[in-house]
Motif scaffolding. Sequence first.
Motif, PDB file in Angstrom:
ATOM      1  N   ALA A 158       0.741  -0.775  -0.400  1.00 55.19           N
ATOM      2  CA  ALA A 158       0.311   0.390  -0.008  1.00 55.19           C
ATOM      3  C   ALA A 158       1.163   1.126  -0.017  1.00 55.19           C
ATOM      4  O   ALA A 158       0.267   2.261  -0.737  1.00 55.19           O
ATOM      5  CB  ALA A 158      -1.296   0.000   1.590  1.00 55.19           C
ATOM      6  N   GLN A 159       2.359   0.781   0.497  1.00 52.98           N
ATOM      7  CA  GLN A 159       2.817   2.341   0.877  1.00 52.98           C
ATOM      8  C   GLN A 159       3.639   2.195  -0.508  1.00 52.98           C
ATOM      9  O   GLN A 159       3.588   3.830  -1.097  1.00 52.98           O
ATOM     10  CB  GLN A 159       3.756   2.044   1.698  1.00 52.98           C
ATOM     11  CG  GLN A 159       3.280   1.811   3.501  1.00 52.98           C
ATOM     12  CD  GLN A 159       3.575   3.476   3.597  1.00 52.98           C
ATOM     13  OE1 GLN A 159       3.293   4.406   2.936  1.00 52.98           O
ATOM     14  NE2 GLN A 159       1.792   4.019   4.525  1.00 52.98           N
ATOM     15  N   ARG A 161       2.329   1.691  -3.572  1.00 52.00           N
ATOM     16  CA  ARG A 161       1.749   2.201  -4.040  1.00 52.00           C
ATOM     17  C   ARG A 161       1.715   3.804  -4.419  1.00 52.00           C
ATOM     18  O   ARG A 161       0.973   4.061  -5.157  1.00 52.00           O
ATOM     19  CB  ARG A 161      -0.018   1.473  -4.746  1.00 52.00           C
ATOM     20  CG  ARG A 161       0.034   0.204  -5.006  1.00 52.00           C
ATOM     21  CD  ARG A 161      -0.967  -1.142  -4.912  1.00 52.00           C
ATOM     22  NE  ARG A 161      -1.396  -2.553  -5.141  1.00 52.00           N
ATOM     23  CZ  ARG A 161      -1.626  -3.608  -4.793  1.00 52.00           C
ATOM     24  NH1 ARG A 161      -2.375  -2.939  -4.066  1.00 52.00           N
ATOM     25  NH2 ARG A 161      -1.283  -4.569  -5.659  1.00 52.00           N
ATOM     26  N   ALA A 162       1.462   4.079  -3.570  1.00 50.27           N
ATOM     27  CA  ALA A 162       0.424   5.453  -2.937  1.00 50.27           C
ATOM     28  C   ALA A 162       2.226   6.278  -3.155  1.00 50.27           C
ATOM     29  O   ALA A 162       2.007   7.329  -3.007  1.00 50.27           O
ATOM     30  CB  ALA A 162       0.075   5.470  -1.627  1.00 50.27           C
ATOM     31  N   SER A 164       5.566   7.889  -5.004  1.00 48.07           N
ATOM     32  CA  SER A 164       5.526   8.762  -6.612  1.00 48.07           C
ATOM     33  C   SER A 164       6.656   8.028  -7.338  1.00 48.07           C
ATOM     34  O   SER A 164       7.014   7.210  -6.823  1.00 48.07           O
ATOM     35  CB  SER A 164       5.694  10.096  -5.917  1.00 48.07           C
ATOM     36  OG  SER A 164       7.746  10.315  -5.328  1.00 48.07           O
ATOM     37  N   ARG A 220       4.293   1.009 -11.734  1.00 42.15           N
ATOM     38  CA  ARG A 220       3.715   1.046 -10.785  1.00 42.15           C
ATOM     39  C   ARG A 220       1.971   1.551 -11.130  1.00 42.15           C
ATOM     40  O   ARG A 220       1.534   2.859 -10.789  1.00 42.15           O
ATOM     41  CB  ARG A 220       3.628   2.544  -9.910  1.00 42.15           C
ATOM     42  CG  ARG A 220       3.646   3.140  -8.182  1.00 42.15           C
ATOM     43  CD  ARG A 220       4.921   4.392  -8.119  1.00 42.15           C
ATOM     44  NE  ARG A 220       3.237   5.637  -8.689  1.00 42.15           N
ATOM     45  CZ  ARG A 220       2.366   5.989  -8.401  1.00 42.15           C
ATOM     46  NH1 ARG A 220       1.827   5.838  -7.344  1.00 42.15           N
ATOM     47  NH2 ARG A 220       2.449   7.421  -9.296  1.00 42.15           N
ATOM     48  N   SER A 222      -2.235  -0.336 -10.740  1.00 39.52           N
ATOM     49  CA  SER A 222      -2.850  -0.665  -9.831  1.00 39.52           C
ATOM     50  C   SER A 222      -4.435  -1.472 -10.548  1.00 39.52           C
ATOM     51  O   SER A 222      -4.857  -2.032 -10.311  1.00 39.52           O
ATOM     52  CB  SER A 222      -4.296   0.891  -9.437  1.00 39.52           C
ATOM     53  OG  SER A 222      -4.716   1.489 -10.189  1.00 39.52           O
TER      54      SER A 222
END
Length: 306
Positions: A158-159, A161-162, A164, A220, A222
């Motif tokens: 999760a980190q 994917r968030a 930059s 990167r 989703s």
Amino acid sequence: MPIPDFQSLMRPVLEAVRDGEAIPLNGLRECIADVFQLTEEERKEQLPSGRQTVINNRVGWTRTYLNKAGLLTIPSKGMVQITDRGRQALANGPSRITVSWLKQFPEFADFHTAKPQATDVLDVIKNGAVEAVETTPDEQMDEAHQALMQSLAEDLLAQVRAASPIFFEQLVVDLMLAMGYGGSRKEAGKATQATNDDGIDGIINEDKLGLDVIYLQAKRWSNTVHRPEIDKFIGALTRQRARKGVFITTSDFSVGAREAALGLDIKVVLIDGVELARLMVENNLGVSVKQVYEVKQVDSDYFAGE
């Protein structure tokens, strides 16, 4: 049949030594495996830690519990023998001996309740709902560790994917370095270049001497990576006359994408988000040690000359 839980082994273990003769623990393990008609595969099945087989671990803990309850004795190193209390348990006890039933014996109750409770699984035992817990303490530790690792991997992903695109570029370089690729950080940094698609493309040394190179592509994303993206990657490898490529994504790959990477003259490795998180944990990237628990055992070599 499935490998029985260690409470289901308690009465069969007593049955195996009911004649009163002391038998080796290894012989007891084989006997129990035969009683339950375990397949060769089941006999070789390992704990998640990989240190011991499941059946050997469960027989070992069964022996420990029965010994602490006074139903078995250990007359000498590696041996097992039934006691008078054990014979009485066979004659008058239940068809399935459990941890709960063993608690009637004060010495076992003292042994069992004195253990520190470190996980929710062990809390179940402390609260008396032992019938729901059918795994040994070793298995409980392994299961708790696996659950913690899975939670860590999910938080880590999760980190990532968030983060930059620039941070993700650096992360991929750091991961390759941590895994032993790329030579130095300076060389690895030169080998990668930023793109406009939230990923990086570039080449990195396979070893510190630069005897071969690996072509990298990272997304990167989703959304699921489908076959066209892998086909384009393979085309890029072919034009570069590269023999090895790694495609990294924070999402996952479709079946078609995975099939596209098979049966090629060049080696293409696909790393999805789950595998990326696992590799980061395995190589201590983006994680730190929270707590260390040492699990010790008797050093048999120390007592060998006794």
